[in-house]
Design a protein around this motif. Structure first.
Motif, short mmCIF file in Angstrom:
data_model
loop_
_atom_site.label_atom_id
_atom_site.label_comp_id
_atom_site.label_asym_id
_atom_site.label_seq_id
_atom_site.Cartn_x
_atom_site.Cartn_y
_atom_site.Cartn_z
N ASN A 71 50.89 4.33 20.34
CA ASN A 71 51.72 5.41 19.97
C ASN A 71 51.57 6.73 20.84
O ASN A 71 52.35 7.62 20.72
N ILE A 72 50.30 6.82 21.42
CA ILE A 72 50.11 8.20 22.04
C ILE A 72 49.59 7.50 23.67
O ILE A 72 49.42 6.35 23.72
N VAL A 73 49.38 8.59 24.32
CA VAL A 73 49.01 8.39 25.67
C VAL A 73 47.65 7.77 25.65
O VAL A 73 46.61 8.25 24.93
N GLN A 74 47.40 6.64 26.52
CA GLN A 74 46.28 5.95 26.46
C GLN A 74 44.68 6.73 26.60
O GLN A 74 43.78 6.64 25.82
N GLY A 75 45.11 7.81 27.51
CA GLY A 75 43.42 8.50 27.86
C GLY A 75 43.48 9.61 26.55
O GLY A 75 42.29 9.88 26.43
N LEU A 76 44.47 10.15 25.96
CA LEU A 76 44.31 10.84 24.71
C LEU A 76 43.71 9.98 23.57
O LEU A 76 42.72 10.51 22.89
N ASP A 77 43.89 8.94 23.60
CA ASP A 77 43.57 7.78 22.59
C ASP A 77 41.94 7.49 22.73
O ASP A 77 41.17 7.63 21.75
N LEU A 78 41.75 7.27 24.19
CA LEU A 78 40.33 7.01 24.48
C LEU A 78 39.35 8.37 24.00
O LEU A 78 38.34 7.96 23.63
N ALA A 79 39.87 9.27 24.20
CA ALA A 79 39.12 10.64 23.80
C ALA A 79 39.01 10.44 22.09
O ALA A 79 37.88 10.96 21.87
#
Length: 198
Positions: free
Chosen positions: A127-135
């Motif tokens: 649902n969100i940008v992958q890099g944001l989710d990893l953070a």
């Protein structure tokens, strides 16, 4: 209030506070200064220092390049801590609430800090940008970070077309986020069960 300044005696040693002789132009200025003028100058200097110190204290906190460091298992994501929280970390599949501001080249194109509700999603989802989710996976409740997300974990080489109120994001763009891990509903429910709601 300041004690009245004493007029300088012609025979008094003309030295600065650290003991070195004053320059001739300084001596000339002091000799021409009336006592009330000296007191006013001292007050003005102190007031100026106070204003300068207050300005430094109110200066907004920014994350500079040297503050960023690679996120563990972040695949190129970098982060800088704005504030540290003490809550739990989420696991894949946990339902969480975050607030974030996204920008490219200094232009904000998404900001849910200004909305009434947080953004809820399941960690590890799409649902969100992958890099944001990893953070978010590495954050604790209460953490507030600045992060830099490479294009491969953001909008790729295609980018995003412009839309009303939002700029075009070119392909290969690094996206910057300010993200706050605000609420962890699942963890709060577990804590209430353990403490019987106390």
């Amino acid at each position: 209030s300041f004690p009245p300044a004493q007029p300088l005696s012609p025979s008094a040693p003309r030295t600065a506070m650290h003991g070195r002789p004053l320059a001739p132009q300084v001596l000339s200025s002091l000799s021409m200064m009336e006592p009330q003028d000296a007191m006013l100058s001292r007050r003005q200097a102190l007031e100026g220092m106070s204003v300068f110190a207050a300005g430094l204290a109110l200066r907004p906190t920014q994350a500079f390049a040297a503050d960023f460091k690679p996120l563990e298992n972040g695949q190129g994501v970098e982060y800088s801590v704005i504030q540290s929280g003490k809550g739990p970390k989420p696991k894949i599949g946990d339902f969480v609430a975050i607030r974030f501001k996204a920008s490219f080249d200094g232009k904000v194109f998404d900001d849910c800090f200004k909305t009434q509700n947080s953004y809820y999603y399941r960690v590890g989802g799409e649902n969100i940008v992958q890099g944001l989710d990893l953070a978010v996976q590495q954050m604790r409740v209460g953490d507030r970070w600045n992060i830099k997300v490479p294009a491969s974990l953001a909008f790729g080489e295609k980018g995003v077309k412009p839309s009303p109120g939002k700029p075009r994001i070119p392909g290969g763009a690094t996206i910057e986020y300010e993200v706050l891990f605000e609420v962890f509903p699942g963890a709060e429910e577990e804590i209430l069960e353990i403490t019987n709601g106390e």
